[in-house]
Design an enzyme around this catalytic site. Structure first.
Site, PDB file in Angstrom:
ATOM      1  N   ASP A  35      40.519  41.625  44.431  1.00  0.00           N
ATOM      2  CA  ASP A  35      39.655  42.117  45.517  1.00  0.00           C
ATOM      3  C   ASP A  35      38.788  43.294  45.055  1.00  0.00           C
ATOM      4  OD1 ASP A  35      38.606  42.191  48.045  1.00  0.00           O
ATOM      5  OD2 ASP A  35      40.222  43.424  48.880  1.00  0.00           O
ATOM      6  N   HIS A  52      30.812  39.806  41.451  1.00  0.00           N
ATOM      7  CA  HIS A  52      31.618  38.607  41.159  1.00  0.00           C
ATOM      8  C   HIS A  52      31.548  38.252  39.674  1.00  0.00           C
ATOM      9  CE1 HIS A  52      32.633  38.108  45.257  1.00  0.00           C
ATOM     10  NE2 HIS A  52      31.427  37.762  45.668  1.00  0.00           N
ATOM     11  N   LEU A 146      51.151  29.101  29.109  1.00  0.00           N
ATOM     12  CA  LEU A 146      50.884  29.755  30.402  1.00  0.00           C
ATOM     13  C   LEU A 146      50.373  28.758  31.434  1.00  0.00           C
ATOM     14  CD1 LEU A 146      50.325  32.348  32.185  1.00  0.00           C
ATOM     15  CD2 LEU A 146      48.044  32.359  31.143  1.00  0.00           C
TER      16      LEU A 146
END
Ligand code: FPP
Length: 256
Positions: A35, A52, A146
């Site tokens: 955020d 962004h 991962l």
């Protein structure tokens, strides 16, 4: 959790630096609410989309760091079911960023043996983005390192409602009796079936809320909130979060 010193690749396990040695255990599953991109951009007089883009760069570094550290599962809240309320141009830019990330990073992710999976309904995404995402899923499907989960068009309440619908269907068909429904049945009906619950949930930007992310799965997750905006979140912040996690005592409602 695994001792921090045991590294799976690239790094020699004997060469942990001093700072790394302070971290004792790396959580198996880290979830992140990324955020603050918009506020980071605004504070610099930049358009939100610049935030962004910087957020995507921060995300790339955090993925690399998690892989280097030996995190097993990383779940990134990338686009929520509520994010459709944003201006069309911002949403379109976010899809372009997804396209860009998967185009530029897929080779490295394959090389790192990363397996990409998605939480959320990608059929509502633009067709080219769906194609890019599907290609990334296919290219990494057999990887064993991962597990990188992108929550894309994901909402936890929607996920829970869909689980209830699926279980109701099973009862109607006679495949399960209502009294046989338990926590495992329910967990298995969620999009996260088979994935252990997050050990650590990080949220950047100073806001302290969950915003419809993994509501069922975080029942006993350690929550960690930081003031940094997501584009400012670096490898050292991740390591700080892991150190803070190590200082917590997890009792799961029991006694030490
Ligand atoms: C929240 O910040 C961030 C998002 C809604 C988007 C997060 C997306 C990325 C970091 C890049 C995604 C790329 C891929 C490949 C998944 P905000 O815009 O709500 O910030 P604000 O609260 O300051 O306005």
């Amino acid at each position: 959790m695994r001792p921090f010193g045991i590294r799976r690749k690239r790094r020699d396990s004997a060469t942990t630096d001093n700072q790394h040695q302070i971290i004792q255990h790396v959580p198996d599953h880290i979830a992140i609410i990324m955020d603050g991109n918009g506020r980071w951009a605004k504070a610099r007089g930049l358009p939100r989309i610049a935030g962004h883009h910087s957020g995507m760069l921060a995300m790339r570094e955090v993925v690399r760091a998690c892989d280097d550290l030996g995190v097993k599962y990383l779940t990134l809240y990338s686009f929520s079911t509520e994010n459709w309320k944003r201006p069309r141009q911002e949403i379109e830019y976010l899809w372009r960023l997804v396209d860009e990330f998967f185009a530029l990073d897929i080779e490295e992710l394959v090389e790192r043996n990363v397996r990409i999976t998605i939480l959320g309904d990608t059929t509502e995404l633009p067709a080219p983005t769906q194609a890019t995402v599907n290609r990334a899923l296919q290219l990494t499907a057999s990887n064993t390192g991962l597990r990188l989960q992108f929550a894309l068009n994901y909402g936890s309440r929607r996920e829970i409602v869909e689980a209830v619908q699926a279980i109701s269907e099973m009862t109607v068909l006679g495949n399960i009796k209502p009294e046989e429904i338990n926590e495992k049945t329910f967990s298995d009906a969620l999009a996260t079936k088979g994935i252990p619950d997050p050990d650590l949930l990080i949220r950047t930007s100073g806001d302290q809320r969950i915003s419809n992310f993994l509501l069922w799965q975080i029942a006993y997750t350690e929550l960690y909130f930081v003031e940094e905006m997501w584009p400012e979140f670096k490898r050292r912040h991740l390591e700080d979060a892991i150190r803070a996690y190590n200082a917590r005592e997890r009792r799961y409602g029991g006694l030490k």
